[in-house]
Design a protein around this motif. Structure first.
Motif, short mmCIF file in Angstrom:
data_model
loop_
_atom_site.label_atom_id
_atom_site.label_comp_id
_atom_site.label_asym_id
_atom_site.label_seq_id
_atom_site.Cartn_x
_atom_site.Cartn_y
_atom_site.Cartn_z
N GLY A 18 0.78 -1.23 0.00
CA GLY A 18 0.00 0.00 0.00
C GLY A 18 0.81 1.28 0.00
O GLY A 18 0.25 2.37 0.05
N GLY A 19 2.13 1.16 -0.09
CA GLY A 19 2.97 2.34 -0.11
C GLY A 19 3.19 2.89 -1.51
O GLY A 19 3.94 3.85 -1.69
N ASP A 20 2.53 2.31 -2.50
CA ASP A 20 2.72 2.70 -3.89
C ASP A 20 1.85 3.92 -4.25
O ASP A 20 0.89 4.25 -3.56
CB ASP A 20 2.33 1.53 -4.80
CG ASP A 20 0.88 1.13 -4.62
OD1 ASP A 20 0.02 1.59 -5.40
OD2 ASP A 20 0.59 0.36 -3.66
N GLU A 21 2.17 4.56 -5.36
CA GLU A 21 1.47 5.77 -5.77
C GLU A 21 0.01 5.50 -6.14
O GLU A 21 -0.86 6.36 -5.95
CB GLU A 21 2.19 6.42 -6.96
CG GLU A 21 2.23 5.57 -8.22
CD GLU A 21 2.86 6.28 -9.40
OE1 GLU A 21 2.25 7.25 -9.91
OE2 GLU A 21 3.97 5.88 -9.79
N TYR A 22 -0.27 4.31 -6.67
CA TYR A 22 -1.63 4.01 -7.10
C TYR A 22 -2.58 3.85 -5.92
O TYR A 22 -3.73 4.29 -5.96
CB TYR A 22 -1.63 2.74 -7.97
CG TYR A 22 -0.82 2.89 -9.22
CD1 TYR A 22 -1.30 3.58 -10.31
CD2 TYR A 22 0.46 2.33 -9.29
CE1 TYR A 22 -0.54 3.72 -11.48
CE2 TYR A 22 1.23 2.47 -10.44
CZ TYR A 22 0.73 3.18 -11.52
OH TYR A 22 1.49 3.33 -12.65
N THR A 23 -2.10 3.22 -4.85
CA THR A 23 -2.93 3.07 -3.65
C THR A 23 -3.21 4.44 -3.03
O THR A 23 -4.33 4.72 -2.59
CB THR A 23 -2.24 2.14 -2.63
OG1 THR A 23 -2.04 0.86 -3.24
CG2 THR A 23 -3.11 1.97 -1.39
N VAL A 24 -2.19 5.28 -2.99
CA VAL A 24 -2.38 6.64 -2.44
C VAL A 24 -3.43 7.40 -3.27
O VAL A 24 -4.34 8.02 -2.71
CB VAL A 24 -1.04 7.41 -2.44
CG1 VAL A 24 -1.26 8.87 -2.06
CG2 VAL A 24 -0.06 6.76 -1.47
N LYS A 25 -3.31 7.33 -4.59
CA LYS A 25 -4.26 8.02 -5.47
C LYS A 25 -5.67 7.44 -5.35
O LYS A 25 -6.66 8.17 -5.34
CB LYS A 25 -3.79 7.94 -6.92
CG LYS A 25 -2.58 8.79 -7.23
CD LYS A 25 -2.16 8.60 -8.70
CE LYS A 25 -0.93 9.41 -9.03
NZ LYS A 25 -0.49 9.19 -10.44
N ALA A 26 -5.74 6.11 -5.26
CA ALA A 26 -7.05 5.46 -5.16
C ALA A 26 -7.76 5.85 -3.88
O ALA A 26 -8.98 6.10 -3.86
CB ALA A 26 -6.90 3.95 -5.25
N LYS A 27 -7.02 5.91 -2.78
CA LYS A 27 -7.63 6.31 -1.50
C LYS A 27 -8.14 7.74 -1.58
O LYS A 27 -9.21 8.07 -1.03
CB LYS A 27 -6.63 6.14 -0.37
CG LYS A 27 -6.37 4.68 0.01
CD LYS A 27 -5.45 4.57 1.21
CE LYS A 27 -5.31 3.12 1.67
NZ LYS A 27 -4.45 3.01 2.87
N LYS A 28 -7.40 8.60 -2.24
CA LYS A 28 -7.87 9.98 -2.43
C LYS A 28 -9.14 10.02 -3.26
O LYS A 28 -10.06 10.80 -3.00
CB LYS A 28 -6.77 10.81 -3.10
CG LYS A 28 -5.59 11.15 -2.20
CD LYS A 28 -4.57 12.02 -2.92
CE LYS A 28 -3.41 12.38 -1.99
NZ LYS A 28 -2.37 13.19 -2.71
N LYS A 29 -9.19 9.17 -4.28
CA LYS A 29 -10.38 9.11 -5.13
C LYS A 29 -11.60 8.63 -4.35
O LYS A 29 -12.71 9.15 -4.53
CB LYS A 29 -10.12 8.19 -6.33
CG LYS A 29 -11.28 8.06 -7.30
CD LYS A 29 -11.71 9.40 -7.87
CE LYS A 29 -10.71 9.97 -8.82
NZ LYS A 29 -11.21 11.20 -9.49
N PHE A 30 -11.41 7.67 -3.44
CA PHE A 30 -12.52 7.23 -2.60
C PHE A 30 -13.03 8.38 -1.73
O PHE A 30 -14.23 8.51 -1.50
CB PHE A 30 -12.09 6.04 -1.72
CG PHE A 30 -12.34 4.70 -2.36
CD1 PHE A 30 -13.56 4.06 -2.22
CD2 PHE A 30 -11.36 4.09 -3.14
CE1 PHE A 30 -13.80 2.84 -2.81
CE2 PHE A 30 -11.59 2.87 -3.74
CZ PHE A 30 -12.81 2.24 -3.59
#
Length: 343
Positions: free
Chosen positions: A33-45
């Motif tokens: 979960g330290g990757d850029e996609y997880t960070v972006k996805a959580k922001k999108k949620f």
């Protein structure tokens, strides 16, 4: 016919989702979960649902079990309709993993009947009986019905009044939101849902589900739940491959467009079946349709295009429309039905 009307789990992956997986596959990213996609996805949620905590897991059963485990207290039990997926189709996973008992409520349409559920309130505050502390509903239900926003609010008020959390199994929440013409946030946070199991595999992604936490008290304990996710064998090391799918699903309303196609195809199928004087047994609002077919045509029709027999005693069957079903697919199916019925 190469497509199936059995379940939206039968469909492939939406091309945009597959493309995003290939893009995410380039280079190295931090795991867990330290990757850029997880960070972006959580922001999108957070953009879609308002301020939430989001945890990604492998599949729908895990999402439900994990959500219920998060809300568990000592002696907890779960009130749910007798048709609930967590009770009928998850192999007792919740009981095995959490130790909680299901307190099931009779239903004819898949929805929770509050009046019938009230009998379990007598179980509260007595250590001889399981303590109902969670209410779980499915949106849309296993029977293809859809709770109105007012119905969800009423169930939430019932739960809160009696010190219980409200969990929503949202395997087909996208189809429900399209049918009601409301946002995902209106249907969840706006109705008092505490935790949502947000489904994606039935709406165009390859794998992975998202646990969305609204309740402030539970959000403050998210670090504890990260330990629990690991203990429950649901921490994906290369989480970017789950996260990027949800990022793509939520961007540009792909979740909406996919669900809209499924819903529209179910209505189209309903219209074609009615022309053949086939009895439809549910109000078709989402992507699921139930019908009574002549018994003699069921087996050969399944060989042509597979679907599930829901009740063999009445020849009731279930059809579920995926995002990739076309009118041409349904037309072929109807032509085969006509051929079989004429024999």
């Amino acid at each position: 016919m190469k497509k199936s009307f059995a379940s939206d789990n039968y469909s492939g992956v939406h091309p945009n989702i597959m493309k995003s997986l290939m893009e995410a596959n380039g280079g190295h990213q931090s795991p867990y979960g330290g990757d850029e996609y997880t960070v972006k996805a959580k922001k999108k949620f957070n953009e879609i649902f308002g301020p939430v905590e989001t945890l990604f897991v492998y599949n729908g059963t895990a999402s439900n079990v994990f959500a219920l485990d998060i809300m568990k207290e000592i002696g907890s039990a779960i009130i749910c309709p007798e048709t609930a997926h967590i009770f009928t189709d998850e192999t007792g996973s919740t009981a095995k993993v959490t130790g909680m008992q299901m307190l099931t409520v009779p239903t004819t349409d898949g929805k929770l009947d509050i009046e019938k559920a009230k009998k379990y309130l007598l179980f509260k505050d007595t250590f001889h009986r399981p303590n109902p502390s969670i209410v779980s509903i499915s949106q849309a239900t296993e029977n293809g019905t859809i709770y109105t926003l007012d119905e969800i609010k009423e169930i939430s008020a019932f739960a809160k009044k009696h010190g219980m959390y409200l969990h929503m199994d949202g395997a087909r929440i996208s189809n429900a939101a399209v049918a009601l013409g409301c946002s995902l946030e209106e249907m969840t946070r706006g109705c008092g849902v505490d935790i949502l199991s947000f489904g994606g595999t039935k709406n165009g992604i390859m794998f992975g589900e998202a646990l969305v936490i609204f309740n402030e008290e539970l959000k403050n304990r998210v670090k504890e739940f990260e330990y629990l996710r690991k203990q429950n064998l649901q921490l994906h090391s290369k989480m970017r491959y789950i996260a990027v799918q949800y990022l793509t699903l939520l961007e540009d309303n792909l979740w909406y467009e996919n669900a809209k196609i499924g819903n529209e195809m179910a209505k189209y199928l309903e219209g074609e079946l009615l022309k053949l004087n086939i009895s439809i047994t549910n109000e078709v609002r989402g992507n699921t349709l139930f019908a009574i077919l002549p018994e003699k045509i069921i087996e050969p029709l399944q060989e042509f295009c597979y679907f599930y027999v829901w009740d063999p005693n009445t020849s009731e069957v279930r059809f579920v429309m995926s995002f990739d079903i076309l009118k041409e697919d349904i037309d072929l199916f109807i032509e085969k039905m006509k051929e079989l019925m004429s024999k």
